[in-house]
Design a protein around this motif. Structure first.
Motif, PDB file in Angstrom:
ATOM      1  N   GLY A 102       0.802  -1.230   0.000  1.00 44.60           N
ATOM      2  CA  GLY A 102       0.000   0.000   0.000  1.00 44.60           C
ATOM      3  C   GLY A 102       0.828   1.270   0.000  1.00 44.60           C
ATOM      4  N   ALA A 103       0.180   2.338   0.423  1.00 46.69           N
ATOM      5  CA  ALA A 103       0.842   3.648   0.386  1.00 46.69           C
ATOM      6  C   ALA A 103       1.888   3.756   1.476  1.00 46.69           C
ATOM      7  CB  ALA A 103      -0.201   4.743   0.562  1.00 46.69           C
ATOM      8  N   GLY A 104       3.088   4.140   1.093  1.00 46.66           N
ATOM      9  CA  GLY A 104       4.151   4.323   2.089  1.00 46.66           C
ATOM     10  C   GLY A 104       4.692   2.996   2.569  1.00 46.66           C
ATOM     11  N   ASP A 136       8.912 -11.832  -5.792  1.00 44.31           N
ATOM     12  CA  ASP A 136      10.313 -11.777  -5.389  1.00 44.31           C
ATOM     13  C   ASP A 136      10.496 -10.656  -4.370  1.00 44.31           C
ATOM     14  OD1 ASP A 136      13.153 -10.539  -5.775  1.00 44.31           O
ATOM     15  OD2 ASP A 136      13.296 -12.594  -6.533  1.00 44.31           O
ATOM     16  N   LEU A 137      10.949 -11.021  -3.180  1.00 46.18           N
ATOM     17  CA  LEU A 137      11.087 -10.046  -2.100  1.00 46.18           C
ATOM     18  C   LEU A 137      12.036  -8.917  -2.494  1.00 46.18           C
ATOM     19  CD1 LEU A 137      10.493  -9.144   0.808  1.00 46.18           C
ATOM     20  CD2 LEU A 137      12.292 -10.682   1.592  1.00 46.18           C
ATOM     21  N   GLU A 138      13.132  -9.281  -3.147  1.00 50.13           N
ATOM     22  CA  GLU A 138      14.106  -8.258  -3.553  1.00 50.13           C
ATOM     23  C   GLU A 138      13.487  -7.240  -4.501  1.00 50.13           C
ATOM     24  OE1 GLU A 138      18.563  -8.982  -4.524  1.00 50.13           O
ATOM     25  OE2 GLU A 138      17.773 -10.849  -3.692  1.00 50.13           O
ATOM     26  N   ASP A 139      12.726  -7.741  -5.489  1.00 48.60           N
ATOM     27  CA  ASP A 139      12.059  -6.834  -6.439  1.00 48.60           C
ATOM     28  C   ASP A 139      11.099  -5.911  -5.705  1.00 48.60           C
ATOM     29  OD1 ASP A 139      13.393  -8.076  -8.432  1.00 48.60           O
ATOM     30  OD2 ASP A 139      11.688  -9.229  -9.197  1.00 48.60           O
ATOM     31  N   LYS A 140      10.326  -6.490  -4.777  1.00 42.74           N
ATOM     32  CA  LYS A 140       9.329  -5.712  -4.033  1.00 42.74           C
ATOM     33  C   LYS A 140      10.005  -4.595  -3.237  1.00 42.74           C
ATOM     34  CE  LYS A 140       5.271  -7.499  -4.791  1.00 42.74           C
ATOM     35  NZ  LYS A 140       4.294  -6.653  -5.475  1.00 42.74           N
ATOM     36  N   ILE A 141      11.055  -4.978  -2.525  1.00 37.15           N
ATOM     37  CA  ILE A 141      11.737  -4.005  -1.668  1.00 37.15           C
ATOM     38  C   ILE A 141      12.436  -2.937  -2.499  1.00 37.15           C
ATOM     39  CG2 ILE A 141      13.702  -3.743  -0.088  1.00 37.15           C
ATOM     40  CD1 ILE A 141      12.652  -6.155   1.420  1.00 37.15           C
ATOM     41  N   THR A 142      13.048  -3.350  -3.598  1.00 40.53           N
ATOM     42  CA  THR A 142      13.736  -2.384  -4.456  1.00 40.53           C
ATOM     43  C   THR A 142      12.733  -1.423  -5.082  1.00 40.53           C
ATOM     44  OG1 THR A 142      15.286  -4.159  -4.943  1.00 40.53           O
ATOM     45  CG2 THR A 142      15.486  -2.189  -6.266  1.00 40.53           C
ATOM     46  N   GLU A 144       9.997  -0.428  -3.778  1.00 42.91           N
ATOM     47  CA  GLU A 144       9.333   0.418  -2.783  1.00 42.91           C
ATOM     48  C   GLU A 144      10.283   1.338  -2.011  1.00 42.91           C
ATOM     49  OE1 GLU A 144       6.143   0.848  -2.008  1.00 42.91           O
ATOM     50  OE2 GLU A 144       5.460  -0.517  -3.560  1.00 42.91           O
ATOM     51  N   THR A 145      11.578   1.068  -2.075  1.00 42.28           N
ATOM     52  CA  THR A 145      12.518   1.844  -1.263  1.00 42.28           C
ATOM     53  C   THR A 145      13.622   2.415  -2.146  1.00 42.28           C
ATOM     54  OG1 THR A 145      13.947  -0.059  -0.840  1.00 42.28           O
ATOM     55  CG2 THR A 145      12.137   0.299   0.716  1.00 42.28           C
ATOM     56  N   SER A 146      14.490   3.177  -1.517  1.00 37.59           N
ATOM     57  CA  SER A 146      15.542   3.840  -2.283  1.00 37.59           C
ATOM     58  C   SER A 146      16.742   2.949  -2.582  1.00 37.59           C
ATOM     59  CB  SER A 146      15.984   5.084  -1.507  1.00 37.59           C
ATOM     60  OG  SER A 146      16.123   4.756  -0.144  1.00 37.59           O
ATOM     61  N   GLY A 147      16.592   1.661  -2.407  1.00 40.25           N
ATOM     62  CA  GLY A 147      17.668   0.756  -2.810  1.00 40.25           C
ATOM     63  C   GLY A 147      18.646   0.362  -1.730  1.00 40.25           C
ATOM     64  N   HIS A 148      18.649   1.107  -0.597  1.00 40.69           N
ATOM     65  CA  HIS A 148      19.599   0.774   0.470  1.00 40.69           C
ATOM     66  C   HIS A 148      19.324  -0.630   1.008  1.00 40.69           C
ATOM     67  CE1 HIS A 148      20.307   4.943   0.155  1.00 40.69           C
ATOM     68  NE2 HIS A 148      19.313   5.344   0.927  1.00 40.69           N
ATOM     69  N   PHE A 149      18.044  -0.983   1.098  1.00 39.15           N
ATOM     70  CA  PHE A 149      17.666  -2.255   1.713  1.00 39.15           C
ATOM     71  C   PHE A 149      18.069  -3.452   0.863  1.00 39.15           C
ATOM     72  CE2 PHE A 149      14.887   0.783   3.741  1.00 39.15           C
ATOM     73  CZ  PHE A 149      14.949   0.385   5.060  1.00 39.15           C
ATOM     74  N   GLN A 150      18.195  -3.206  -0.425  1.00 32.58           N
ATOM     75  CA  GLN A 150      18.519  -4.294  -1.348  1.00 32.58           C
ATOM     76  C   GLN A 150      19.827  -4.991  -0.969  1.00 32.58           C
ATOM     77  OE1 GLN A 150      18.895  -2.900  -5.290  1.00 32.58           O
ATOM     78  NE2 GLN A 150      18.775  -4.920  -6.227  1.00 32.58           N
ATOM     79  N   ARG A 151      20.806  -4.182  -0.525  1.00 29.90           N
ATOM     80  CA  ARG A 151      22.113  -4.735  -0.172  1.00 29.90           C
ATOM     81  C   ARG A 151      21.999  -5.750   0.973  1.00 29.90           C
ATOM     82  NH1 ARG A 151      26.319  -1.763  -2.381  1.00 29.90           N
ATOM     83  NH2 ARG A 151      25.480  -1.232  -4.414  1.00 29.90           N
ATOM     84  N   LEU A 152      21.051  -5.484   1.881  1.00 25.39           N
ATOM     85  CA  LEU A 152      20.926  -6.378   3.032  1.00 25.39           C
ATOM     86  C   LEU A 152      20.240  -7.681   2.657  1.00 25.39           C
ATOM     87  CD1 LEU A 152      20.039  -3.924   5.908  1.00 25.39           C
ATOM     88  CD2 LEU A 152      22.229  -4.878   5.291  1.00 25.39           C
TER      89      LEU A 152
END
Length: 316
Positions: A102-104, A136-142, A144-152
């Motif tokens: 959802g939003a945010g 794919d969790l990585e796709d979802k997180i990337t 939705e976020t600025s990419g920092h989380f992808q590294r983790l």
């Protein structure tokens, strides 16, 4: 999964899934619910046993235990009981799904889970996420976020001895990327903190202190801001001590006016079979009161009773 022995919830003995299923059905059947029975059974059996109870419940009564809990209980107590019924990786995957839905995006949840889980646990969460949500969790997180989380979500190096030359090199790179630079090379911080092994990073933090005269946390605090700062600080805290990180997370979930119940439930449930005894120890050491006392003061009713049972005792 790593073998943890510092949880407050362990396998209950003598265990009888059928008897527990019958007791739960009786507690929820007809008018009114016997909450005491529900909370006592679910907080004193470990997750594997709860799955057996759910299976026996289905076999005996043709009913879904989680659906019954949802229809018979309400509020925070319901959330806590339903959370206890989720297998660990499904629990984490579910929390992440809701954090990026959802939003945010709830960056706090992403930070807490991705910074604190072991590389093997992160891999398992990714697999479960794919199975449960066909995404794919990585796709979802990337996305939705600025990419920092992808590294983790990438693979952290395994803990296989420490290369002192690389320790020196990483500490120098961090020093140059932060304190010595006008502006900060955030990429370097994310790469090193997100991919190096835990024992390697502990040595890097020591070396960094020697080179710069600052703790790495002080530099992150000065050189970054917002969600990136929170993420990097959480990673550093977890590298230093996961139980201390969670003790602090629990403390702030109950500090001041109002309680962050989502965080309180998430941490109590997810760490109850892993390291909650260590978290209790850190809580007592760092916050001049016990976790048990904090929960007692901040919650009420059946919700409080259940959390106190999960807490497993007072440290005063």
């Amino acid at each position: 999964m790593a073998k943890y022995t510092r949880g407050t919830v362990t396998a209950f003995a003598p265990f009888d899934a059928r008897a527990d299923a019958e007791a739960l059905r009786k507690a929820m059947k007809g008018l009114g619910t016997d909450e005491e029975t529900v909370l006592t059974i679910l907080t004193t059996r470990n997750n594997a046993q709860r799955q057996e109870i759910a299976s026996a419940f289905k076999t005996l009564f043709g009913r879904d235990l989680v659906d019954d809990l949802k229809s018979e209980l309400t509020g925070k107590f319901e959330t806590l009981m339903v959370s206890l019924m989720r297998p660990a990786y499904i629990f984490d995957a579910h929390a992440l799904k809701h954090a990026i839905k959802g939003a945010g995006t709830n960056e706090k949840v992403l930070t807490e889970i991705l910074a604190s889980r072991t590389p093997a646990e992160v891999q398992n969460i990714k697999q479960v996420y794919q199975q449960e949500y066909e995404a794919d969790l990585e796709d979802k997180i990337t996305g939705e976020t600025s990419g920092h989380f992808q590294r983790l979500l990438a693979n952290r190096d395994p803990d296989t001895g420490v290369d002192e030359a690389l320790v020196e090199q990483d500490a120098q790179v961090l020093f140059r990327a932060g304190e010595l630079k006008w502006g900060t090379d955030e990429e370097k911080f994310i790469t090193i903190l997100g991919t190096r092994s835990v024992s390697h990073l502990r040595r890097v933090f020591d070396k960094y202190m020697t080179i710069s005269g600052f703790q790495i946390e002080e530099t992150i605090d000065r050189e970054t801001s917002g969600d990136l700062e929170k993420l990097l600080l959480a990673v550093v805290k977890c590298i230093r001590s996961v139980p201390a990180y969670f003790a602090e997370t629990l403390y702030y979930s109950m500090k001041g006016a109002g309680t962050d119940d989502d965080t309180l439930i998430r941490v109590m449930v997810s760490r109850s079979e892993i390291d909650l005894l260590d978290i209790r120890q850190e809580f007592r050491k760092n916050f001049a009161k016990s976790l048990y006392q904090a929960i007692q003061k901040d919650t009420s009713g059946d919700y409080r009773k259940a959390l106190l049972l999960l807490c497993g005792g007072d440290d005063d």
